[in-house]
Design a protein around this motif. Structure first.
Motif, PDB file in Angstrom:
ATOM      1  N   PRO A  72     102.162  58.177 122.524  1.00 35.43           N
ATOM      2  CA  PRO A  72     103.710  58.499 122.694  1.00 35.43           C
ATOM      3  C   PRO A  72     104.152  58.603 124.226  1.00 35.43           C
ATOM      4  O   PRO A  72     103.286  59.209 124.975  1.00 35.43           O
ATOM      5  N   ILE A  73     105.284  58.059 124.667  1.00 36.53           N
ATOM      6  CA  ILE A  73     105.492  58.102 126.144  1.00 36.53           C
ATOM      7  C   ILE A  73     107.024  58.255 126.205  1.00 36.53           C
ATOM      8  O   ILE A  73     107.883  57.940 125.337  1.00 36.53           O
ATOM      9  N   MET A  74     107.332  59.122 127.151  1.00 40.13           N
ATOM     10  CA  MET A  74     108.659  59.312 127.538  1.00 40.13           C
ATOM     11  C   MET A  74     109.115  58.792 128.926  1.00 40.13           C
ATOM     12  O   MET A  74     108.409  59.142 129.788  1.00 40.13           O
ATOM     13  N   LEU A  75     110.164  57.978 129.101  1.00 38.41           N
ATOM     14  CA  LEU A  75     110.535  57.585 130.188  1.00 38.41           C
ATOM     15  C   LEU A  75     111.796  58.271 130.931  1.00 38.41           C
ATOM     16  O   LEU A  75     112.575  58.548 130.367  1.00 38.41           O
ATOM     17  N   GLY A  97     101.626  48.416 122.456  1.00 39.34           N
ATOM     18  CA  GLY A  97     101.539  49.386 121.227  1.00 39.34           C
ATOM     19  C   GLY A  97     101.769  50.776 121.411  1.00 39.34           C
ATOM     20  O   GLY A  97     101.385  51.585 120.379  1.00 39.34           O
ATOM     21  N   HIS A  98     102.383  51.073 122.447  1.00 43.59           N
ATOM     22  CA  HIS A  98     102.573  52.439 122.771  1.00 43.59           C
ATOM     23  C   HIS A  98     104.151  52.847 122.078  1.00 43.59           C
ATOM     24  O   HIS A  98     104.980  51.936 121.757  1.00 43.59           O
ATOM     25  N   GLU A  99     104.144  54.211 121.768  1.00 43.28           N
ATOM     26  CA  GLU A  99     105.564  54.557 121.251  1.00 43.28           C
ATOM     27  C   GLU A  99     106.409  54.981 122.239  1.00 43.28           C
ATOM     28  O   GLU A  99     106.138  56.183 122.886  1.00 43.28           O
ATOM     29  N   VAL A 100     107.340  54.438 122.813  1.00 44.23           N
ATOM     30  CA  VAL A 100     108.257  54.741 123.761  1.00 44.23           C
ATOM     31  C   VAL A 100     109.642  55.411 123.460  1.00 44.23           C
ATOM     32  O   VAL A 100     110.197  54.951 122.520  1.00 44.23           O
ATOM     33  N   HIS A 101     109.753  56.424 124.242  1.00 49.27           N
ATOM     34  CA  HIS A 101     111.073  57.253 123.784  1.00 49.27           C
ATOM     35  C   HIS A 101     112.156  57.513 125.272  1.00 49.27           C
ATOM     36  O   HIS A 101     111.408  57.607 126.261  1.00 49.27           O
ATOM     37  N   ARG A 122     112.387  68.599 124.204  1.00 51.48           N
ATOM     38  CA  ARG A 122     112.416  67.211 123.723  1.00 51.48           C
ATOM     39  C   ARG A 122     111.017  66.745 123.617  1.00 51.48           C
ATOM     40  O   ARG A 122     110.452  66.264 122.963  1.00 51.48           O
ATOM     41  N   VAL A 123     110.430  67.168 124.820  1.00 54.07           N
ATOM     42  CA  VAL A 123     108.815  66.816 124.975  1.00 54.07           C
ATOM     43  C   VAL A 123     108.059  67.731 123.942  1.00 54.07           C
ATOM     44  O   VAL A 123     107.297  66.912 123.475  1.00 54.07           O
ATOM     45  N   GLY A 124     108.586  68.894 123.812  1.00 55.82           N
ATOM     46  CA  GLY A 124     107.471  69.607 122.806  1.00 55.82           C
ATOM     47  C   GLY A 124     107.762  69.058 121.510  1.00 55.82           C
ATOM     48  O   GLY A 124     106.956  68.994 120.642  1.00 55.82           O
ATOM     49  N   MET A 125     108.928  68.666 121.169  1.00 48.31           N
ATOM     50  CA  MET A 125     109.385  68.198 119.969  1.00 48.31           C
ATOM     51  C   MET A 125     108.495  66.901 119.490  1.00 48.31           C
ATOM     52  O   MET A 125     108.020  66.535 118.286  1.00 48.31           O
ATOM     53  N   LEU A 126     108.520  65.966 120.577  1.00 47.06           N
ATOM     54  CA  LEU A 126     107.960  64.690 120.557  1.00 47.06           C
ATOM     55  C   LEU A 126     106.241  64.699 120.316  1.00 47.06           C
ATOM     56  O   LEU A 126     105.588  64.137 119.557  1.00 47.06           O
ATOM     57  N   HIS A 130     104.433  63.651 116.940  1.00 49.21           N
ATOM     58  CA  HIS A 130     103.419  62.501 116.945  1.00 49.21           C
ATOM     59  C   HIS A 130     102.132  63.447 116.775  1.00 49.21           C
ATOM     60  O   HIS A 130     100.992  62.545 116.648  1.00 49.21           O
ATOM     61  N   GLN A 131     102.066  64.420 116.746  1.00 47.34           N
ATOM     62  CA  GLN A 131     100.649  65.248 116.791  1.00 47.34           C
ATOM     63  C   GLN A 131      99.859  64.834 118.072  1.00 47.34           C
ATOM     64  O   GLN A 131      98.481  64.452 117.727  1.00 47.34           O
TER      65      GLN A 131
END
Length: 258
Positions: A72-75, A97-101, A122-126, A130-131
């Motif tokens: 999982p990635i956050m931009l 193949g990454h999960e982008v948020h 939000r980072v904690g929730m993601l 995604h575990q």
């Protein structure tokens, strides 16, 4: 209770006085001198930034290789930018193949206690969703958010990749600090969120920087060895960090190394 005409004009006058005071305060912030010995990128590189705006968004070159370890990635966008400006990078990451948020806050108009608390949640929730810890990729000011989130919430962050982020040296070693102060209403030396800009976050931290950056001084974006784990030079503009194909290629390469 109904407001009388006298009350209306009194309130309007008070608002006008406050507005004039705020305009005067922000004008004073814009007129602050650059400290002695602090350098910004040369103006010829700043004109290059304007040329890159005319060229618009650049398309990716080819299909990226699949990620060795999708995550999982956050931009986090740069100052004054909307997440849509980072869409080319987001598309390349998804194709690998990454999960982008997105960061979930729209335009980046500077830090506040409220929006920083939102990002922490939000980072904690993601990470819980995604575990798995989240990779934070921050462009310019977005990279400062990313570094501070990782410093405070290490268990939720796998790595930090900054794109032209001014985390090292003087916060005035760039061509944007006066605009930043006018828009946010606070000095670059006194952000409303307590942070440690120079201390390396306790996760793998990679700084992408460019000698052609017309906004942030290259030394500020590259940092020193004790401020990050790796620094990689790219030959793009500051605005190009959001869309240049070579940036997508290098970000994917660094994610595979983490």
């Amino acid at each position: 209770m109904a407001i009388t005409a006298n009350d209306f004009w009194r309130l309007a006058g008070e608002r006008a006085v406050r507005a004039r005071g705020e305009i005067a305060r922000r004008s004073a912030l814009a007129r602050e001198p650059r400290p002695e010995g602090v350098r910004a990128p040369p103006l010829r590189f700043l004109w290059g930034e304007l040329a890159s705006l005319r060229r618009g968004v650049r398309r990716s070159v080819g299909e990226p290789a699949k990620a060795l370890r999708p995550q999982p990635i956050m931009l986090l966008p740069g100052f004054g930018a909307h997440p849509a400006r980072m869409r080319p990078l987001a598309n390349a990451l998804r194709a690998a193949g990454h999960e982008v948020h997105e960061w979930g806050l729209g335009f980046n108009l500077g830090p506040t206690e409220q929006n920083f608390a939102f990002l922490m949640r939000r980072v904690g929730m993601l990470a819980r969703q995604h575990q798995a810890p989240v990779a934070l990729i921050g462009w310019s000011l977005g990279g400062l958010f990313a570094r501070e989130i990782a410093r405070r919430q290490q268990e939720s962050v796998s790595c930090v990749i900054t794109l032209g982020t001014p985390f090292s040296g003087s916060p005035r070693a760039n061509n944007a600090w006066r605009a930043y102060q006018v828009i946010t209403g606070h000095s670059v030396d006194a952000p409303p969120v307590e942070c440690e800009l120079r201390g390396k976050p306790p996760v793998p931290t990679i700084a992408l920087w460019s000698p052609r950056d017309g906004v942030v001084h290259p030394r500020s974006a590259a940092g020193w060895p004790d401020e990050r784990d790796r620094a990689v030079a790219l030959r793009c503009t500051h605005l190009g960090f959001a869309s240049a194909p070579e940036v997508s290629v290098e970000v994917l390469r660094q994610l595979d190394r983490v």
